[in-house]
Design a protein around this motif. Structure first.
Motif, PDB file in Angstrom:
ATOM      1  N   LEU A  73       0.812  -1.219   0.000  1.00  0.00           N
ATOM      2  CA  LEU A  73       0.000   0.000   0.000  1.00  0.00           C
ATOM      3  C   LEU A  73       0.851   1.278   0.000  1.00  0.00           C
ATOM      4  CD1 LEU A  73      -2.810  -0.958   2.552  1.00  0.00           C
ATOM      5  CD2 LEU A  73      -3.037  -0.742   0.062  1.00  0.00           C
ATOM      6  N   GLY A  74       2.177   1.107   0.048  1.00  0.00           N
ATOM      7  CA  GLY A  74       3.064   2.266   0.076  1.00  0.00           C
ATOM      8  C   GLY A  74       3.198   2.874   1.449  1.00  0.00           C
ATOM      9  N   LEU A  75       2.870   2.110   2.491  1.00  0.00           N
ATOM     10  CA  LEU A  75       2.905   2.618   3.860  1.00  0.00           C
ATOM     11  C   LEU A  75       3.942   1.925   4.732  1.00  0.00           C
ATOM     12  CD1 LEU A  75      -0.959   2.749   4.449  1.00  0.00           C
ATOM     13  CD2 LEU A  75       0.565   4.680   3.946  1.00  0.00           C
ATOM     14  N   GLY A  76       4.750   1.045   4.163  1.00  0.00           N
ATOM     15  CA  GLY A  76       5.711   0.273   4.944  1.00  0.00           C
ATOM     16  C   GLY A  76       6.783   1.148   5.566  1.00  0.00           C
ATOM     17  N   ARG A  77       7.017   0.966   6.850  1.00  0.00           N
ATOM     18  CA  ARG A  77       8.044   1.725   7.560  1.00  0.00           C
ATOM     19  C   ARG A  77       9.040   0.813   8.258  1.00  0.00           C
ATOM     20  NH1 ARG A  77       7.103   4.449   4.437  1.00  0.00           N
ATOM     21  NH2 ARG A  77       6.259   6.526   4.379  1.00  0.00           N
ATOM     22  N   CYS A 134      -5.574  -5.958   2.021  1.00  0.00           N
ATOM     23  CA  CYS A 134      -6.480  -5.427   3.042  1.00  0.00           C
ATOM     24  C   CYS A 134      -6.491  -3.905   2.992  1.00  0.00           C
ATOM     25  CB  CYS A 134      -6.006  -5.834   4.441  1.00  0.00           C
ATOM     26  SG  CYS A 134      -6.137  -7.570   4.807  1.00  0.00           S
ATOM     27  N   ASP A 135      -7.602  -3.335   3.423  1.00  0.00           N
ATOM     28  CA  ASP A 135      -7.643  -1.877   3.521  1.00  0.00           C
ATOM     29  C   ASP A 135      -6.701  -1.418   4.637  1.00  0.00           C
ATOM     30  OD1 ASP A 135      -9.000  -1.698   6.112  1.00  0.00           O
ATOM     31  OD2 ASP A 135     -10.810  -2.288   5.061  1.00  0.00           O
ATOM     32  N   VAL A 136      -6.447  -0.130   4.681  1.00  0.00           N
ATOM     33  CA  VAL A 136      -5.450   0.419   5.597  1.00  0.00           C
ATOM     34  C   VAL A 136      -5.819   0.177   7.067  1.00  0.00           C
ATOM     35  CG1 VAL A 136      -6.399   2.758   5.660  1.00  0.00           C
ATOM     36  CG2 VAL A 136      -3.954   2.412   5.971  1.00  0.00           C
TER      37      VAL A 136
END
Length: 170
Positions: A73-77, A134-136
Motif C-alpha cells: 500500500l506504500g505505507l511500509g516503515r 487489506c484496507d489500511v
C-alpha cells in the motif's frame, strides 16, 4: 452539518485491536514449498490465484495484509515483510493453490488466517498490482501487536492516515 464524527476514536481502535488480537491466535504458520523462494514469486502465485477477482465484485479467495500489505500500500516503515493471508476457502485448498506448507517456527514468513464469513476483510480489499490487499485499517490492526516493529508501523499509519481521517470536521 459536519457529517458523522466518531468521538474517542483512539479508545475505539484500542478496544477493537485487542478483540482482534485474541482472534489471531488461530493463525497458521506457513512457508513456501521451495526453499529461499523470493517474495515476488509468492506474490505472483497469489496474483494468479486471484486473477478472476475484481474489486467491488465478489470476494477474492485470499486477501493479503500484515507488514507486506503495508508495503504494498506504500505505507511500509519497518524492514519486516511478513505476509498475512486471509482465506475464505478451506486451508488445504489455499496450501495447494499457492504451493505453501505448514510451518511450526515462531516467526513464519506467512501467517494464514482462516476467516470464513468475515466479509469485512474481503469486501474492503483493494487491488495492488493484481493482488488483493487489506484496507489500511485492517493493515493497521494486523501489524499493531507484531513484535517486529509493529507498533512503529501502526503509529505511522495512525498519524498519517487514521487520525486525520477521524479528526476531520471536528
Amino acid at each position: 452539518s459536519r457529517g458523522f464524527v466518531i468521538q474517542h476514536h483512539q479508545e475505539l481502535l484500542d478496544d477493537w485491536g485487542y478483540a482482534l488480537k485474541n482472534m489471531s491466535r488461530r493463525a497458521i504458520g506457513l512457508r513456501s514449498l521451495y526453499p529461499d523462494e523470493s517474495e515476488e514469486n509468492v506474490l505472483r502465485r497469489v496474483r494468479s490465484y486471484c486473477q478472476n477477482w475484481k474489486a467491488g465484485v465478489g470476494s477474492a479467495p485470499v486477501v493479503l495484509g500484515g507488514h507486506l500489505g503495508c508495503h504494498l500500500l506504500g505505507l511500509g516503515r519497518a524492514n519486516m515483510r511478513q505476509m498475512r493471508l486471509y482465506a475464505d476457502k478451506p486451508v488445504e485448498d489455499i496450501l495447494s493453490a499457492l504451493d505453501l506448507a505448514r510451518e511450526q517456527s515462531q516467526f513464519p514468513r506467512v501467517l494464514l488466517m482462516p476467516e470464513p464469513g468475515r466479509k469485512s476483510v474481503f469486501r474492503c480489499a483493494v487491488p495492488v498490482d493484481g493482488v488483493p490487499v487489506c484496507d489500511v485499517l485492517q493493515c493497521y490492526f494486523d501489524v499493531r501487536f507484531s513484535y517486529a516493529r509493529g507498533m512503529e508501523q501502526a503509529d505511522y499509519i495512525y498519524e498519517h492516515i487514521l487520525q486525520p481521517h477521524f479528526e476531520r470536521g471536528q
